[in-house]
Design a protein around this motif. Structure first.
Motif, PDB file in Angstrom:
ATOM      1  N   GLY A 135       0.798  -1.221   0.000  1.00 33.69           N
ATOM      2  CA  GLY A 135       0.000   0.000   0.000  1.00 33.69           C
ATOM      3  C   GLY A 135       0.831   1.271   0.000  1.00 33.69           C
ATOM      4  N   LYS A 136       2.163   1.125  -0.065  1.00 29.14           N
ATOM      5  CA  LYS A 136       3.016   2.321  -0.037  1.00 29.14           C
ATOM      6  C   LYS A 136       3.116   2.983  -1.403  1.00 29.14           C
ATOM      7  N   ILE A 137       2.771   2.249  -2.441  1.00 30.92           N
ATOM      8  CA  ILE A 137       2.828   2.776  -3.799  1.00 30.92           C
ATOM      9  C   ILE A 137       1.505   2.445  -4.493  1.00 30.92           C
ATOM     10  N   LEU A 138       1.027   3.379  -5.284  1.00 32.17           N
ATOM     11  CA  LEU A 138      -0.146   3.111  -6.114  1.00 32.17           C
ATOM     12  C   LEU A 138       0.308   3.044  -7.566  1.00 32.17           C
ATOM     13  N   PRO A 289       7.126   7.907   9.090  1.00 29.64           N
ATOM     14  CA  PRO A 289       6.007   8.825   8.888  1.00 29.64           C
ATOM     15  C   PRO A 289       5.175   8.505   7.658  1.00 29.64           C
ATOM     16  N   LYS A 290       5.705   7.648   6.775  1.00 27.57           N
ATOM     17  CA  LYS A 290       4.955   7.291   5.570  1.00 27.57           C
ATOM     18  C   LYS A 290       4.241   5.948   5.706  1.00 27.57           C
ATOM     19  N   ALA A 291       4.222   5.397   6.880  1.00 28.96           N
ATOM     20  CA  ALA A 291       3.531   4.117   7.077  1.00 28.96           C
ATOM     21  C   ALA A 291       2.047   4.280   6.723  1.00 28.96           C
ATOM     22  N   PHE A 294      -1.026   5.485   8.957  1.00 29.60           N
ATOM     23  CA  PHE A 294      -1.394   6.877   9.224  1.00 29.60           C
ATOM     24  C   PHE A 294      -2.524   7.365   8.305  1.00 29.60           C
ATOM     25  N   ASN A 295      -2.742   6.633   7.214  1.00 33.29           N
ATOM     26  CA  ASN A 295      -3.823   7.042   6.302  1.00 33.29           C
ATOM     27  C   ASN A 295      -5.204   6.797   6.911  1.00 33.29           C
TER      28      ASN A 295
ATOM     29  N   LEU B 221       2.875   7.961  -4.995  1.00 35.36           N
ATOM     30  CA  LEU B 221       2.746   7.716  -3.565  1.00 35.36           C
ATOM     31  C   LEU B 221       1.334   8.074  -3.154  1.00 35.36           C
ATOM     32  N   PRO B 222       0.721   7.295  -2.290  1.00 37.87           N
ATOM     33  CA  PRO B 222      -0.615   7.671  -1.830  1.00 37.87           C
ATOM     34  C   PRO B 222      -0.568   8.963  -1.026  1.00 37.87           C
ATOM     35  N   VAL B 223      -1.674   9.643  -0.999  1.00 37.60           N
ATOM     36  CA  VAL B 223      -1.735  10.842  -0.169  1.00 37.60           C
ATOM     37  C   VAL B 223      -1.502  10.422   1.267  1.00 37.60           C
ATOM     38  N   GLN B 224      -0.501  11.031   1.873  1.00 41.56           N
ATOM     39  CA  GLN B 224      -0.092  10.570   3.198  1.00 41.56           C
ATOM     40  C   GLN B 224      -0.848  11.267   4.321  1.00 41.56           C
TER      41      GLN B 224
END
Lengths: 322, 254
Positions: A135-138, A289-291, A294-295, B221-224
């Motif tokens: 899920g870190k990249i789309l 911080p990009k985990a 957090f979304n 990258l998804p919107v964080q």
């Protein structure tokens, strides 16, 4: 064009993502298109009672087996695909779907995109947004029809459950395929909630890979006790044998909806988010911080989880002493 | 029983992933590559089966750092280790390596192919069902226990929400492993040094039996962060704030 939405269910319950598959197909269907739902299992009546958002329902009916092995599901679906010549087959990203989608794609030679979150149709092609790297990249892909898509549960709002007219239901006898198949079901183990039922817990402290080792789980367990919460784990923690399977949250574990979900060192792979994103209050602690956790978190912190657990425990201990 | 187990080296997605300049791939220059977790469990399951019934285990690895992981596989008990050449700096598409794995399964008269149930690069589909379909062998994904009795396998599959289903099937078969019956074993440094003498075979890829599923137009990258509140990185401050939040919601005393 026909769009086949694959649905599932067992124990008298149609899986919620079945209605999402129909909704996804419906959102892509044009004026002359037909949305065909496919169901294999024992609960043909249940399927007919709620899959009415489809134009037509094909039920591969077994009076014997509640859970249909993916092999049999796939063989039955292959026949349906041959007979219906659909332009699109939508398969849920489920234990069953993992085997079904790639098999159908391999046998037909059609493209397959997995972990699909969004779909836009442009005539005979689709633009797909799919997840990669947990899920870190789309990834945005363009796919020509016919194609097979494996859809993430939760990616589409579910269609409204509605009965389907009997005239639009076609029933196939699944027994010959089940009898002749190479994969025979010999047992079903249902969960024993005597130890813990996370689905009923209203506070959960969940530890992920970031907890580091088995011994450190005790720190989180103590915090959970002070919060009146159940301790739970993400897949890597359970796979390592640090917590029992019944305490796993996620796609292959429990789907929970507590008042409080405190995620410690959980990265938030899509499979995990599927199990907990409906929690009322999500607090996530992860040094990255990009985990992806957090979304979905209402509150996020990037501090060291051990420092935080120690600080929180001190404050809760002090509070309880007043 | 001949077991072929597939080990894929994938970018460590626990770290930070950066997009490459072409916008269609990730920047791999500074990335750590690690064995796909599920494949690690597949290897463990293969070794457990070997210990239980005397199978021969062949490990085939693909991706950056394959030699290292093959030495580890040998140290854990694989008799034969093979590196499958792959394109450098490219993601491992299970759809595209399936033909190579199927060909190796045939060449080695494999009775059982094991691989992880998925990898984080499986955007074009999962390996086990592709290989199963190419070989026309039965395949089951999401397994967490495999017991062999001669040519008959008893396989338990996770179905979610704590439901587990046990199937019986005869070899040859392909299984996508979710979790091994036991956690992957620790390998000592001395065993690793000893295993480093195991010759690593080389295999060239077979032409894929499939067209590419799609071209990736772009990665992003998804919107964080979603809409949640960032409490920062100071544990003391975060703890104070969380106690206040929890107390306000009746979930803890402050």
């Amino acid at each position: 064009m026909k769009l086949i939405a694959c649905t599932e269910g067992h124990s008298g319950k149609i899986e919620a993502f079945s209605l999402e598959m129909i909704a996804a197909a419906r959102s892509l269907a044009q004026a002359d298109d037909e949305v065909v739902a496919f169901f294999a299992g024992r609960d043909a009546e249940g399927a007919s009672a709620c899959l009415g958002a489809a134009d037509r329902l094909i039920v591969a009916c077994s009076t014997r087996l509640d859970v249909i092995p993916a092999e049999a599901y796939t063989l039955l679906l292959r026949d349906v695909v041959t007979a219906e010549s659909p332009g699109l087959v939508l398969v849920p990203y489920s234990a069953n779907g993992l085997d079904v989608a790639a098999d159908i794609a391999a046998r037909t030679g059609w493209p397959l995109i997995s972990y699909v979150n969004e779909i836009k149709r442009h005539g005979e092609s689709l633009t797909i947004v799919a997840q990669m790297y947990g899920g870190k990249i789309l990834a945005e892909c363009e796919v020509r029809l016919p194609a097979v898509l494996m859809i993430n549960p939760g990616a589409f709002a579910a269609a409204v459950p509605d009965p389907i007219a009997a005239v639009n239901v076609q029933t196939i006898d699944a027994e010959p395929v089940l009898t002749s198949g190479k994969v025979k079901m010999v047992a079903i183990d249902m969960p024993d909630y005597a130890d813990v039922d996370l689905t009923a817990a209203d506070r959960i402290v969940c530890v992920g890979r970031g907890i580091g080792d088995e011994a450190s789980i005790d720190l989180a367990r103590n915090l959970a006790t002070m919060l009146g919460a159940e301790i739970a784990g993400s897949r890597p923690v359970v796979d390592n044998g640090w917590l029992p399977k019944l305490r796993q949250v996620g796609k292959s574990g429990q789907k929970v909806k507590p008042k409080l979900y405190l995620a410690l060192g959980v990265s938030g792979a899509p499979e995990h988010l599927e199990g907990m994103s409906q929690a009322e209050l999500i607090i996530a602690v992860n040094t990255d911080p990009k985990a992806p956790i957090f979304n979905v978190a209402h509150y996020g912190a990037t501090c060291d989880l051990f420092d935080l657990v120690a600080n929180l425990s001190d404050r809760l201990r002090a509070g309880s002493g007043r | 029983m001949n077991i072929l187990v597939v080990l894929r080296m994938i970018p460590d997605s626990a770290g930070e992933l950066q997009l490459a300049e072409d916008g269609r791939s990730i920047d791999r220059e500074w990335l750590d590559f690690q064995l796909n977790d599920f494949d690690d469990h597949a290897l463990e399951e293969a070794i457990l089966l070997k210990e239980a019934c005397g199978a021969k285990v062949t490990a085939v690895a693909v991706g950056e750092g394959a030699n290292r992981v093959l030495q580890m596989a040998a140290a854990r008990g694989a008799e034969e280790v093979v590196a499958l050449q792959s394109e450098e700096d490219a993601m491992i598409s299970s759809r595209e390596i399936a033909a190579s794995i199927a060909a190796m399964a045939r060449a080695k008269s494999a009775d059982l192919v094991l691989c992880g149930v998925q990898s984080t690069e499986d955007v074009f589909g999962q390996l086990a069902p592709y290989v199963g379909a190419l070989l026309d062998w039965p395949h089951v994904s999401g397994t967490n226990r495999i017991v062999a009795n001669g040519a008959v396998l008893r396989v338990t599959q996770e179905r979610g929400a704590g439901v587990a289903v046990t199937y019986e099937l005869a070899t040859p078969a392909v299984l996508g492993v979710q979790t091994a019956s036991k956690a992957p074993r620790y390998v000592s440094g001395s065993k690793l040094r000893e295993a480093s003498k195991t010759p690593i075979g080389r295999a060239t890829p077979e032409l894929s039996g499939f067209e590419r599923s799609a071209e990736i137009i772009t990665l992003r990258l998804p919107v964080q962060g979603g809409s949640g509140e960032n409490l920062g990185g100071n544990a003391e401050t975060v703890a104070d704030r969380l106690i206040t939040i929890l107390a306000a919601k009746g979930l803890a005393r402050n």
